[in-house]
Scaffold this active site. Structure first.
Site, PDB file in Angstrom:
ATOM      1  N   CYS A   7      -3.237   3.169   4.566  1.00 43.95           N
ATOM      2  CA  CYS A   7      -2.640   2.554   3.376  1.00 43.95           C
ATOM      3  C   CYS A   7      -2.127   3.589   2.374  1.00 43.95           C
ATOM      4  O   CYS A   7      -1.037   3.451   1.825  1.00 43.95           O
ATOM      5  CB  CYS A   7      -3.659   1.651   2.689  1.00 43.95           C
ATOM      6  SG  CYS A   7      -4.531   0.545   3.815  1.00 43.95           S
ATOM      7  N   GLU A  45     -15.393  -9.124   1.373  1.00 47.58           N
ATOM      8  CA  GLU A  45     -14.401  -9.989   1.991  1.00 47.58           C
ATOM      9  C   GLU A  45     -14.920 -10.441   3.362  1.00 47.58           C
ATOM     10  O   GLU A  45     -15.728  -9.766   3.976  1.00 47.58           O
ATOM     11  CB  GLU A  45     -13.073  -9.258   2.165  1.00 47.58           C
ATOM     12  CG  GLU A  45     -12.380  -8.973   0.844  1.00 47.58           C
ATOM     13  CD  GLU A  45     -11.058  -8.243   1.026  1.00 47.58           C
ATOM     14  OE1 GLU A  45     -10.708  -7.909   2.177  1.00 47.58           O
ATOM     15  OE2 GLU A  45     -10.384  -7.998   0.018  1.00 47.58           O
ATOM     16  N   CYS A  65      -1.567  -2.884   4.491  1.00 53.53           N
ATOM     17  CA  CYS A  65      -1.533  -4.000   5.443  1.00 53.53           C
ATOM     18  C   CYS A  65      -0.280  -4.857   5.269  1.00 53.53           C
ATOM     19  O   CYS A  65       0.094  -5.210   4.153  1.00 53.53           O
ATOM     20  CB  CYS A  65      -2.782  -4.841   5.298  1.00 53.53           C
ATOM     21  SG  CYS A  65      -4.290  -3.922   5.675  1.00 53.53           S
ATOM     22  N   CYS A 111      -3.774   0.868  -1.236  1.00 49.20           N
ATOM     23  CA  CYS A 111      -4.772  -0.089  -0.752  1.00 49.20           C
ATOM     24  C   CYS A 111      -5.258  -0.988  -1.893  1.00 49.20           C
ATOM     25  O   CYS A 111      -5.155  -0.655  -3.074  1.00 49.20           O
ATOM     26  CB  CYS A 111      -5.941   0.634  -0.103  1.00 49.20           C
ATOM     27  SG  CYS A 111      -7.041  -0.469   0.829  1.00 49.20           S
ATOM     28  N   ASP A 112      -5.831  -2.109  -1.514  1.00 48.08           N
ATOM     29  CA  ASP A 112      -6.046  -3.254  -2.394  1.00 48.08           C
ATOM     30  C   ASP A 112      -6.563  -2.941  -3.790  1.00 48.08           C
ATOM     31  O   ASP A 112      -5.978  -3.362  -4.788  1.00 48.08           O
ATOM     32  CB  ASP A 112      -7.029  -4.233  -1.739  1.00 48.08           C
ATOM     33  CG  ASP A 112      -6.517  -4.790  -0.427  1.00 48.08           C
ATOM     34  OD1 ASP A 112      -5.441  -4.367   0.017  1.00 48.08           O
ATOM     35  OD2 ASP A 112      -7.198  -5.633   0.160  1.00 48.08           O
ATOM     36  N   LYS A 113      -7.683  -2.228  -3.899  1.00 44.54           N
ATOM     37  CA  LYS A 113      -8.328  -2.085  -5.205  1.00 44.54           C
ATOM     38  C   LYS A 113      -7.713  -0.985  -6.056  1.00 44.54           C
ATOM     39  O   LYS A 113      -7.950  -0.926  -7.261  1.00 44.54           O
ATOM     40  CB  LYS A 113      -9.834  -1.814  -5.032  1.00 44.54           C
ATOM     41  CG  LYS A 113     -10.547  -2.849  -4.185  1.00 44.54           C
ATOM     42  CD  LYS A 113     -10.253  -4.272  -4.619  1.00 44.54           C
ATOM     43  CE  LYS A 113     -10.812  -5.297  -3.667  1.00 44.54           C
ATOM     44  NZ  LYS A 113     -10.232  -5.289  -2.314  1.00 44.54           N
ATOM     45  N   ASP A 140     -10.448  -1.626   2.676  1.00 43.10           N
ATOM     46  CA  ASP A 140     -11.009  -2.930   2.999  1.00 43.10           C
ATOM     47  C   ASP A 140     -10.989  -3.167   4.505  1.00 43.10           C
ATOM     48  O   ASP A 140     -11.956  -3.673   5.083  1.00 43.10           O
ATOM     49  CB  ASP A 140     -10.206  -4.034   2.302  1.00 43.10           C
ATOM     50  CG  ASP A 140     -10.323  -3.976   0.799  1.00 43.10           C
ATOM     51  OD1 ASP A 140     -10.118  -2.885   0.231  1.00 43.10           O
ATOM     52  OD2 ASP A 140     -10.618  -5.004   0.175  1.00 43.10           O
ATOM     53  N   SER A 178     -10.233 -11.719   2.510  1.00 42.58           N
ATOM     54  CA  SER A 178      -9.090 -10.834   2.614  1.00 42.58           C
ATOM     55  C   SER A 178      -7.825 -11.627   2.331  1.00 42.58           C
ATOM     56  O   SER A 178      -7.766 -12.837   2.562  1.00 42.58           O
ATOM     57  CB  SER A 178      -9.027 -10.256   4.030  1.00 42.58           C
ATOM     58  OG  SER A 178      -7.759  -9.692   4.281  1.00 42.58           O
TER      59      SER A 178
END
Length: 535
Positions: free
Chosen positions: A29, A424, A174, A102-104, A61, A450
């Site tokens: 990511c 998640e 992702c 990435c997500d966070k 994640d 997720s």
């Protein structure tokens, strides 16, 4: 000391711009962010500033999914925000460019900018390109679903390995409208990222030009004192929620927008989401609920075209300020829709009449919860509870064929405090889909999903089990009703019986007694408040 590492008097007389980099070598990511940071710094110098790069952390994640390590993911959002804050407060930069992926890392960076209220730009590294399996596009979502299909004998070991080997072909986050791309969409629509920057994939050469251009954007923001809290007004938050709705984005956006609003000191509650979600149709045909990939949004013309649709329908306010100093409407007007594209649909041919998630309340979730509606037409479910006190036990039941049609899988003690870290559940939800059960069962948890999750899934149930919420006293076989049309999540037993059971409930010991998880457990708030830490 600064001269000792090569800075000159001329450098130090210019505005100093912190370049907050979330590069890390533990996932695809954020993998190219080192190279992008070089271009950001070149752009800052060309625009008359002096960049100083620093790093923070990132937790994958996808890599940690289904393990104890996944508990670190949401915790990392707070650590990222805190570390950027500390660097700014310590070194007093005149502005910040945050490189995220990435997500966070995305909400963590935004939270820091809003907390500090210094000029700042969020630059999203970009999506991964699609993988290929038997001639069609795949993402990491397909891997988790393939595990469930393989366990039920529906997919061979060789095909499972083939999917695993090809789902992630290179650098990038992702590849559907999962949490990273949802939050990247949010950043453009809320105004912290320049329009036209987020949808470009990470391995695309245009990303270097975009990174260079962010140097000009941050220097303009510094010179004109364009501040994050001036950008992220309540209007801007409503615009962002509409973007999540129209793209059928991740349920995690609810947590992250609540957390960002708290840092911006903007009044926003979980109940404020539902009116925007209810009035905004889904018109972007993107995974997990649709057909196409995040890279296809770029080919269609980018998030600016999404903004154009939202403006056309009156779903957002185009007068909102963005980090460039221009209005959202002016930024969106520069987008060019690709002729013949089929990903971002016209409003005359929407996919669903309302957004891809909804807020529910009821006797099982007095403080509210979030349901995923994208990717299916189901609106109601009633069935017997199958109760698990941790994710691993539920996963074992799915893999061993222990979950039956009509069951309601309840996974508790996985909330912000109970996990801790609110894991998640893509392993479980993906296995249910792969096993062919996604249309015939429901899943209810005080944990998270997720962005790749689809099916009839309810998350963020609050109060969580660890805090003595009603989910803690659900018994095996209890009837549970999920009704997205009425906005209800109910435990179908008399109120007196709920009260009796709660009176007998005893609090559990924290799973971690020392270290960062123990600190987080003591400080974290309810999911209904964004799971932010507070003193």
């Amino acid at each position: 000391m600064l001269k000792g590492i090569g800075f000159t008097d001329e450098d130090l007389a210019k505005p100093i711009i912190g370049v907050a980099n979330t590069w890390i070598e533990t996932m695809p990511c954020n993998y190219n962010l080192r190279e992008l940071a070089v271009k950001v710094k070149e752009g800052i110098r060309a625009a008359g500033g002096t960049p100083m790069e620093f790093n923070t952390i990132a937790i994958s994640d996808g890599v940690t999914m289904g393990t104890e390590g996944m508990k670190a993911s949401l915790v990392s959002r707070e650590v990222i925000a805190d570390s950027i804050e500390l660097m700014e407060r310590g070194h007093m930069f005149d502005g910040i460019v945050a490189l995220v992926a990435c997500d966070k890392t995305i909400p963590g960076a935004a939270m820091a900018l809003l907390r500090l209220n210094v000029p700042g730009v969020v630059l999203y590294g970009g999506t991964i390109m699609p993988g290929k399996f038997q001639g069609h596009d795949i993402t990491i979502q397909d891997v988790f679903e393939a595990v469930g299909a393989n366990a039920r004998g529906k997919l061979s070991d060789a095909d499972l390995l083939d999917i695993e080997d090809h789902a992630c072909p290179g650098a990038g986050a992702c590849g559907g409208q999962f949490t990273a791309n949802t939050m990247a969409t949010v950043m453009e629509l809320i105004g912290l990222s320049p329009m036209g920057t987020a949808a470009v994939p990470q391995v695309d050469q245009r990303k270097e030009e975009i990174a260079f251009g962010c140097g000009k954007v941050i220097m303009n923001a510094v010179r004109n004192n364009i501040l994050p809290r001036d950008i992220c007004t309540r209007t801007a938050f409503d615009n962002a929620i509409a973007g999540v709705a129209g793209t059928a984005g991740s349920t995690n956006a609810v947590l992250h927008l609540l957390a960002m609003a708290r840092e911006a000191e903007v009044p926003l509650s979980i109940d404020d989401f539902e009116p925007v979600l209810a009035r905004t149709p889904v018109f972007v045909d993107i995974k997990p609920g649709g057909k196409y990939m995040a890279a296809d949004v770029d080919r269609a013309g980018g998030i600016g075209v999404v903004a154009q649709r939202l403006l056309e329908g009156g779903y957002i306010d185009g007068s909102a300020l963005t980090v460039t100093g221009r209005s959202l409407a002016a930024e969106a007007a520069d987008a060019r829709e690709t002729a013949g594209q089929v990903v971002i649909r016209p409003l005359s041919r929407t996919l669903k009449p309302r957004g891809g998630i909804a807020i529910l309340r009821g006797s099982l979730a007095p403080e509210g919860c979030v349901i995923k509606l994208a990717g299916h037409d189901k609106k109601t479910h009633r069935g017997p509870a199958r109760v698990f006190d941790r994710e691993e036990d539920a996963m074992a039941a799915v893999m061993q064929g222990g979950i039956q049609v009509n069951d309601v899988v309840v996974i508790r003690y996985e909330g912000p405090r109970g996990g801790p870290g609110m894991r998640e559940m893509l392993g479980v939800t993906g296995a249910l889909v792969g096993a062919g059960l996604s249309d015939s069962v429901a899943l209810v948890t005080d944990g998270r999903f997720s962005g790749a999750t689809h099916g009839f899934m309810v998350a963020h149930v609050a109060p969580e089990a660890f805090n003595g919420g009603p989910i803690a006293i659900v018994a095996e076989g209890d009837s549970i009703t999920v009704d997205a049309e009425r906005g209800v999540l109910d435990l179908d037993i008399p109120e007196a019986e709920i009260s009796r059971r709660l009176s007998l409930w005893k609090a559990r010991e924290p799973r971690y007694k020392t270290g960062v998880f123990a600190k987080y457990c003591k400080l974290v708030s309810s999911a209904s408040e964004g799971a932010v830490t507070r003193v």
